[in-house]
Design a protein around this motif. Structure first.
Motif, PDB file in Angstrom:
ATOM      1  N   GLY A  33       0.786  -1.223   0.000  1.00 29.86           N
ATOM      2  CA  GLY A  33       0.000   0.000   0.000  1.00 29.86           C
ATOM      3  C   GLY A  33       0.820   1.275   0.000  1.00 29.86           C
ATOM      4  N   ALA A  34       2.120   1.174   0.289  1.00 33.95           N
ATOM      5  CA  ALA A  34       2.965   2.378   0.293  1.00 33.95           C
ATOM      6  C   ALA A  34       3.179   2.853  -1.142  1.00 33.95           C
ATOM      7  N   ARG A  35       3.220   4.159  -1.319  1.00 39.10           N
ATOM      8  CA  ARG A  35       3.401   4.778  -2.630  1.00 39.10           C
ATOM      9  C   ARG A  35       4.800   4.487  -3.160  1.00 39.10           C
ATOM     10  N   MET A  37       4.082  10.622  -9.723  1.00 35.23           N
ATOM     11  CA  MET A  37       4.606  11.772  -8.974  1.00 35.23           C
ATOM     12  C   MET A  37       4.207  13.090  -9.645  1.00 35.23           C
ATOM     13  N   LYS A  38       4.202  13.117 -10.967  1.00 33.94           N
ATOM     14  CA  LYS A  38       3.878  14.341 -11.710  1.00 33.94           C
ATOM     15  C   LYS A  38       2.435  14.807 -11.517  1.00 33.94           C
ATOM     16  N   LEU A  39       1.574  13.922 -11.063  1.00 29.69           N
ATOM     17  CA  LEU A  39       0.178  14.296 -10.860  1.00 29.69           C
ATOM     18  C   LEU A  39      -0.010  15.225  -9.662  1.00 29.69           C
ATOM     19  N   PHE A  40       0.984  15.290  -8.801  1.00 27.41           N
ATOM     20  CA  PHE A  40       0.890  16.068  -7.577  1.00 27.41           C
ATOM     21  C   PHE A  40       1.720  17.341  -7.673  1.00 27.41           C
ATOM     22  N   SER A  41       1.155  18.431  -7.205  1.00 28.36           N
ATOM     23  CA  SER A  41       1.929  19.661  -7.060  1.00 28.36           C
ATOM     24  C   SER A  41       2.737  19.557  -5.771  1.00 28.36           C
ATOM     25  N   ASP A  42       3.659  20.478  -5.586  1.00 30.47           N
ATOM     26  CA  ASP A  42       4.410  20.477  -4.337  1.00 30.47           C
ATOM     27  C   ASP A  42       3.490  20.717  -3.142  1.00 30.47           C
ATOM     28  N   SER A  43       2.464  21.533  -3.316  1.00 31.30           N
ATOM     29  CA  SER A  43       1.538  21.793  -2.204  1.00 31.30           C
ATOM     30  C   SER A  43       0.709  20.546  -1.877  1.00 31.30           C
ATOM     31  N   GLN A  44       0.387  19.734  -2.878  1.00 28.96           N
ATOM     32  CA  GLN A  44      -0.336  18.483  -2.612  1.00 28.96           C
ATOM     33  C   GLN A  44       0.537  17.504  -1.833  1.00 28.96           C
ATOM     34  N   TRP A  45       1.813  17.390  -2.207  1.00 27.30           N
ATOM     35  CA  TRP A  45       2.718  16.512  -1.450  1.00 27.30           C
ATOM     36  C   TRP A  45       2.852  17.013  -0.023  1.00 27.30           C
ATOM     37  N   PHE A  46       2.994  18.341   0.140  1.00 27.95           N
ATOM     38  CA  PHE A  46       3.122  18.920   1.471  1.00 27.95           C
ATOM     39  C   PHE A  46       1.897  18.592   2.324  1.00 27.95           C
ATOM     40  N   GLU A  56      -0.823  16.026   6.761  1.00 30.28           N
ATOM     41  CA  GLU A  56      -2.106  15.557   7.289  1.00 30.28           C
ATOM     42  C   GLU A  56      -2.335  14.058   7.172  1.00 30.28           C
ATOM     43  N   GLY A  57      -1.471  13.348   6.450  1.00 29.18           N
ATOM     44  CA  GLY A  57      -1.702  11.938   6.209  1.00 29.18           C
ATOM     45  C   GLY A  57      -2.685  11.749   5.063  1.00 29.18           C
ATOM     46  N   VAL A  58      -2.971  10.502   4.742  1.00 27.61           N
ATOM     47  CA  VAL A  58      -3.867  10.197   3.627  1.00 27.61           C
ATOM     48  C   VAL A  58      -4.998   9.322   4.150  1.00 27.61           C
ATOM     49  N   THR A  59      -6.196   9.861   4.135  1.00 29.84           N
ATOM     50  CA  THR A  59      -7.376   9.149   4.619  1.00 29.84           C
ATOM     51  C   THR A  59      -7.552   7.832   3.880  1.00 29.84           C
ATOM     52  N   THR A  93      -5.728   5.198   4.195  1.00 32.70           N
ATOM     53  CA  THR A  93      -4.460   4.471   4.028  1.00 32.70           C
ATOM     54  C   THR A  93      -3.741   4.435   5.369  1.00 32.70           C
ATOM     55  N   LYS A  94      -2.590   3.792   5.390  1.00 31.43           N
ATOM     56  CA  LYS A  94      -1.776   3.749   6.602  1.00 31.43           C
ATOM     57  C   LYS A  94      -0.867   4.974   6.737  1.00 31.43           C
ATOM     58  N   MET A  95      -0.893   5.855   5.730  1.00 31.03           N
ATOM     59  CA  MET A  95      -0.070   7.066   5.768  1.00 31.03           C
ATOM     60  C   MET A  95      -0.638   8.017   6.812  1.00 31.03           C
ATOM     61  N   LYS A  96       0.155   8.202   7.889  1.00 26.88           N
ATOM     62  CA  LYS A  96      -0.328   9.069   8.957  1.00 26.88           C
ATOM     63  C   LYS A  96       0.209  10.486   8.813  1.00 26.88           C
ATOM     64  N   ALA A  97      -0.358  11.380   9.581  1.00 27.05           N
ATOM     65  CA  ALA A  97       0.059  12.778   9.577  1.00 27.05           C
ATOM     66  C   ALA A  97       1.411  12.912  10.269  1.00 27.05           C
ATOM     67  N   TRP A  98       2.280  13.721   9.668  1.00 28.27           N
ATOM     68  CA  TRP A  98       3.615  13.912  10.236  1.00 28.27           C
ATOM     69  C   TRP A  98       3.846  15.321  10.746  1.00 28.27           C
ATOM     70  N   LYS A  99       2.838  16.189  10.679  1.00 29.89           N
ATOM     71  CA  LYS A  99       3.042  17.585  11.071  1.00 29.89           C
ATOM     72  C   LYS A  99       3.368  17.748  12.553  1.00 29.89           C
ATOM     73  N   SER A 100       3.060  16.777  13.375  1.00 25.53           N
ATOM     74  CA  SER A 100       3.414  16.874  14.793  1.00 25.53           C
ATOM     75  C   SER A 100       4.862  16.450  15.048  1.00 25.53           C
ATOM     76  N   LYS A 101       5.471  15.764  14.095  1.00 23.64           N
ATOM     77  CA  LYS A 101       6.847  15.266  14.264  1.00 23.64           C
ATOM     78  C   LYS A 101       7.860  16.016  13.407  1.00 23.64           C
ATOM     79  N   LEU A 102       7.365  16.689  12.338  1.00 24.53           N
ATOM     80  CA  LEU A 102       8.255  17.395  11.414  1.00 24.53           C
ATOM     81  C   LEU A 102       7.846  18.863  11.294  1.00 24.53           C
ATOM     82  N   SER A 103       8.847  19.730  11.207  1.00 24.57           N
ATOM     83  CA  SER A 103       8.568  21.143  10.940  1.00 24.57           C
ATOM     84  C   SER A 103       8.219  21.301   9.466  1.00 24.57           C
TER      85      SER A 103
END
Length: 159
Positions: free
Chosen positions: A88-90, A98-107, A112-115, A117-127
């Motif tokens: 399930g990991a990208r 990768m080209k389908l996403f803008s830099d703001s979409q990746w950010f 916030e993570g990806v609803t 999926t197992k991709m969790k939000a990282w904003k609490s751990k990363l600046s």
């Protein structure tokens, strides 16, 4: 007589199952475009001087692999080379995706993570700065030598 009918039925079902399996092994469908980022992320873009900067790339690698922060290890799912090691990991090596996403979409996705999926939000751990560095490193797998240009809304050569 019954064994002959059973054999024909079994053979027919076997051929149908093989045909179905082979038809499912065709080319992979093109990825669907992702949803736009929410308004609070839509105007976030890579800081000037980050794309193609070898120091930023190295810092992004240290974050991605968990060398900088033991609580964050993107490579544990996405692999050290962008090839997923968990289901399930990208796959960051696939430039067409990768080209389908803008830099703001990746950010947004990293923050916030990806609803669903197992991709969790990282904003609490990363600046925010660390997230941008990770994006530079991840983009290098599938889009080496490219950067996202907000003016044209496209991935373009770094120069």
């Amino acid at each position: 007589m019954k064994s002959g009918i059973f054999r024909m039925l079994f053979t027919g079902l076997s051929i149908a199952a093989i045909g179905f399996t082979l038809s499912a092994c065709g080319e992979e469908k093109p990825p669907a475009p992702p949803p736009p980022p929410p308004p609070e992320y839509a105007d976030k873009h890579m800081p000037d001087g980050y794309w193609g900067n070898p120091d930023i790339l190295e810092e992004g690698k240290a974050i991605f692999t968990g060398a900088q922060n033991i609580d964050v290890n993107c490579a544990s799912c996405h692999g050290k080379d962008g090839k997923p090691v968990k289901a399930g990991a990208r796959d960051f090596r696939k430039g067409e995706f990768m080209k389908l996403f803008s830099d703001s979409q990746w950010f947004w996705r990293i923050s916030e993570g990806v609803t669903g999926t197992k991709m969790k939000a990282w904003k609490s751990k990363l600046s925010e700065d660390e997230i941008w560095k990770v994006i530079v490193f991840e983009a290098n797998f599938g889009l080496p030598g490219q950067k996202y240009d907000p003016a044209t809304k496209a991935w373009v050569p770094i120069n």
